[in-house]
Design an enzyme around this catalytic site. Sequence first.
Site, PDB file in Angstrom:
ATOM      1  CE  LYS A 137      -1.506   1.553   4.071  1.00  0.00           C
ATOM      2  NZ  LYS A 137      -1.262   2.914   4.578  1.00  0.00           N
ATOM      3  CG  ASN A 138       2.407   2.654   3.589  1.00  0.00           C
ATOM      4  OD1 ASN A 138       1.246   3.021   3.411  1.00  0.00           O
ATOM      5  ND2 ASN A 138       2.874   2.349   4.787  1.00  0.00           N
ATOM      6  NE  ARG A 191       1.849  12.361   6.529  1.00  0.00           N
ATOM      7  CZ  ARG A 191       2.255  13.419   7.178  1.00  0.00           C
ATOM      8  NH1 ARG A 191       1.401  14.271   7.662  1.00  0.00           N
ATOM      9  NH2 ARG A 191       3.540  13.634   7.368  1.00  0.00           N
ATOM     10  CB  CYS A 196      -4.273   6.615  10.343  1.00  0.00           C
ATOM     11  SG  CYS A 196      -5.164   5.219   9.654  1.00  0.00           S
ATOM     12  NE  ARG A 213       0.586  10.328   9.831  1.00  0.00           N
ATOM     13  CZ  ARG A 213       0.071   9.399   9.027  1.00  0.00           C
ATOM     14  NH1 ARG A 213      -1.201   9.135   9.055  1.00  0.00           N
ATOM     15  NH2 ARG A 213       0.854   8.744   8.203  1.00  0.00           N
ATOM     16  N   PRO A 214       2.906  16.488  11.156  1.00  0.00           N
ATOM     17  CG  PRO A 214       4.770  17.495  12.152  1.00  0.00           C
ATOM     18  CD  PRO A 214       3.832  16.320  12.277  1.00  0.00           C
ATOM     19  CG  ASP A 259       7.987  20.114  10.239  1.00  0.00           C
ATOM     20  OD1 ASP A 259       7.423  19.010  10.051  1.00  0.00           O
ATOM     21  OD2 ASP A 259       8.807  20.296  11.150  1.00  0.00           O
ATOM     22  CG  ASP A 316       3.171   1.411   9.674  1.00  0.00           C
ATOM     23  OD1 ASP A 316       2.711   2.366  10.328  1.00  0.00           O
ATOM     24  OD2 ASP A 316       3.718   1.549   8.578  1.00  0.00           O
ATOM     25  NE  ARG A 364      -6.879   5.182   5.660  1.00  0.00           N
ATOM     26  CZ  ARG A 364      -6.817   6.479   5.880  1.00  0.00           C
ATOM     27  NH1 ARG A 364      -7.477   6.996   6.885  1.00  0.00           N
ATOM     28  NH2 ARG A 364      -6.098   7.266   5.141  1.00  0.00           N
TER      29      ARG A 364
HETATM   30  N1  EPU Z   1       7.305  14.134  10.544  1.00  0.00           N
HETATM   31  C1  EPU Z   1       7.473  15.460  10.864  1.00  0.00           C
HETATM   32  N2  EPU Z   1       7.456  16.361   9.856  1.00  0.00           N
HETATM   33  C2  EPU Z   1       7.274  16.006   8.559  1.00  0.00           C
HETATM   34  C3  EPU Z   1       7.108  14.649   8.236  1.00  0.00           C
HETATM   35  C4  EPU Z   1       7.127  13.721   9.260  1.00  0.00           C
HETATM   36  O1  EPU Z   1       7.637  15.817  12.029  1.00  0.00           O
HETATM   37  O2  EPU Z   1       7.267  16.886   7.693  1.00  0.00           O
HETATM   38  C5  EPU Z   1       7.318  13.138  11.623  1.00  0.00           C
HETATM   39  C6  EPU Z   1       5.970  12.430  11.750  1.00  0.00           C
HETATM   40  O3  EPU Z   1       5.042  13.191  12.502  1.00  0.00           O
HETATM   41  C7  EPU Z   1       6.367  11.150  12.432  1.00  0.00           C
HETATM   42  C8  EPU Z   1       7.748  10.872  11.824  1.00  0.00           C
HETATM   43  O4  EPU Z   1       8.217  12.108  11.297  1.00  0.00           O
HETATM   44  O5  EPU Z   1       6.496  11.372  13.803  1.00  0.00           O
HETATM   45  C9  EPU Z   1       7.769   9.829  10.743  1.00  0.00           C
HETATM   46  O6  EPU Z   1       6.825  10.135   9.775  1.00  0.00           O
HETATM   47  P1  EPU Z   1       6.998   9.737   8.245  1.00  0.00           P
HETATM   48  O7  EPU Z   1       7.045  10.961   7.435  1.00  0.00           O
HETATM   49  O8  EPU Z   1       8.111   8.741   8.102  1.00  0.00           O
HETATM   50  O9  EPU Z   1       5.609   8.991   7.998  1.00  0.00           O
HETATM   51  P2  EPU Z   1       4.695   9.107   6.729  1.00  0.00           P
HETATM   52  O10 EPU Z   1       5.515   9.135   5.509  1.00  0.00           O
HETATM   53  O11 EPU Z   1       3.666  10.153   6.930  1.00  0.00           O
HETATM   54  C10 EPU Z   1       4.578   6.557   6.296  1.00  0.00           C
HETATM   55  C11 EPU Z   1       3.502   5.531   6.230  1.00  0.00           C
HETATM   56  C12 EPU Z   1       2.955   5.260   7.607  1.00  0.00           C
HETATM   57  C13 EPU Z   1       4.096   4.829   8.512  1.00  0.00           C
HETATM   58  C14 EPU Z   1       5.240   5.862   8.488  1.00  0.00           C
HETATM   59  C15 EPU Z   1       6.454   5.418   9.271  1.00  0.00           C
HETATM   60  C16 EPU Z   1       2.510   5.942   4.080  1.00  0.00           C
HETATM   61  C17 EPU Z   1       1.307   6.300   3.330  1.00  0.00           C
HETATM   62  N3  EPU Z   1       2.420   5.992   5.381  1.00  0.00           N
HETATM   63  O12 EPU Z   1       3.947   7.721   6.802  1.00  0.00           O
HETATM   64  O13 EPU Z   1       2.042   4.179   7.427  1.00  0.00           O
HETATM   65  O14 EPU Z   1       3.612   4.691   9.829  1.00  0.00           O
HETATM   66  O15 EPU Z   1       5.637   6.104   7.126  1.00  0.00           O
HETATM   67  O16 EPU Z   1       6.988   4.265   8.751  1.00  0.00           O
HETATM   68  O17 EPU Z   1       3.528   5.577   3.490  1.00  0.00           O
HETATM   69  C18 EPU Z   1       0.254   2.797   7.940  1.00  0.00           C
HETATM   70  O18 EPU Z   1       0.489   2.172   6.886  1.00  0.00           O
HETATM   71  O19 EPU Z   1      -0.534   2.365   8.844  1.00  0.00           O
HETATM   72  C19 EPU Z   1       0.909   4.074   8.163  1.00  0.00           C
HETATM   73  C20 EPU Z   1       0.463   4.983   9.021  1.00  0.00           C
END
Ligand code: EPU
Length: 428
Positions: A22-23, A92, A116, A121-122, A124, A304, A396
Amino acid sequence: MTVFRIQGGASLVGELEVPGSKNASLAILSAVLLGKGTTVLHNVPKVSDTLTKARLLTNFGAQVEWREGSLIVDSSTIHPGQADEETVRAIRTSFYLLGPLLARNGHAELPAPGGCKIGARPVDFHLKGLALLGADVVLEGGVYKATTRGLRGAEIYLDFPSAGATQHLMATATLADGVTVIQNAAVEPEVTALAAFLNRMGARIEGAGTSTVTITGVTSLDGCEFRVPSDRLQAGTYLAAAAITRGDITVRGILPDNQTALVNKLREAGARIDEGPDWVRVACDRRLKGIRVKTMPYPGFPTDMQQIMAAVLTLAEGTSVVEETIYESRIGHVAELNRMGAKMRVEGRATIIEGVPSLTGAAVEASDLRAGAALVLAGLAAEGTTLVKNVRYIDRGYENFEQTLTELGGRIERVEIGESEEARQLPE
Ligand code: EPU
């Protein structure tokens, strides 16, 4: 209301192959707009997040068609479009479209994303990176508005190895003028998959899968044909199902290296693990013992899998400690598992689990995707009937979940319950 009704107690046994990631698919379905042409994607899972994302692409002029298990995206002509706010907020990764749209059109607008509810989940890191690449991005009335007079290569250091920021910036930089280096990049397999996809489109990316990714900009990308690798999180969920139901499950068509953290923790807890070049087997014929688990960026223990592992450990002998370091509030499973007889409490970032010998079926509510999967697994292991509500979260990210679990011997069905039954089942 649609719910999963689960009759617990059966050990899950058998072999399976899991669908595509999925991701990885969601990241690819943003980057695909960079290519002027038709892309054929195989093995995209048909889960609600990918269906939503594919639909979103049509807002920007892409032609999208699901054909015999593959997804065909024609992004020859793309316009800035007007993204449907509800669709954008549903996932997201809608935000990762901003950079590719900017690279193709010179300007882009997107409502702020959703996903979710597991923490703040900022975005920045994304915004800082886009600014370094030459984008002007402002947030006005809940909409990100981006313009550029030309994207240019830059050195980008991420404060945290964010999977999403690495993917978004790596994709955007493929069409920037010059060389971009992303330092402290995420090394998740989904980043590597995206880089392989982009390189297939004609990008020049090196180092994906390490913490330094170098992207040499090119003037245009084409469509391509690409097979999405299998979903390590769906795979991990079924392996955990073997552990919690004292079953024996082999997942084939996966890379065992992507499961290292999970299988080592299951082994430490007492499960038997066998591995081949493209398969992992988890077997368990006794009560597991309590362990400590701490989530970390890949290759650490995946966030996850945290809630799912916590569900497994509710039945282990002794005390377990599960520490979540990635998200601040990924704990929606705790109160619900306690309704089933688990003994869990949250202390700061840690969930302390006093193992119990058995769980009892109850009506419980999924708060997010992985919490939902954790509740289903607990229901399969519990005595009696469990009703898992908010199935839409589970949809999802799990394709054919109940069918697959049924084939493995689980007793689970998707049922519609009426208002009176719902009222009887609601927590007081
Ligand atoms: N973060 C920031 N600022 C940003 C981006 C991220 O502070 O600009 C923080 C997040 O708040 C979090 C950490 O960095 O605390 C890691 O977030 P990351 O950006 O790695 O997560 P993501 O890309 O939003 C993906 C997966 C998530 C999975 C995370 C971590 C997708 C669609 N989602 O999210 O998957 O938990 O990586 O591996 O690829 C799931 O599949 O259930 C799911 C939530």
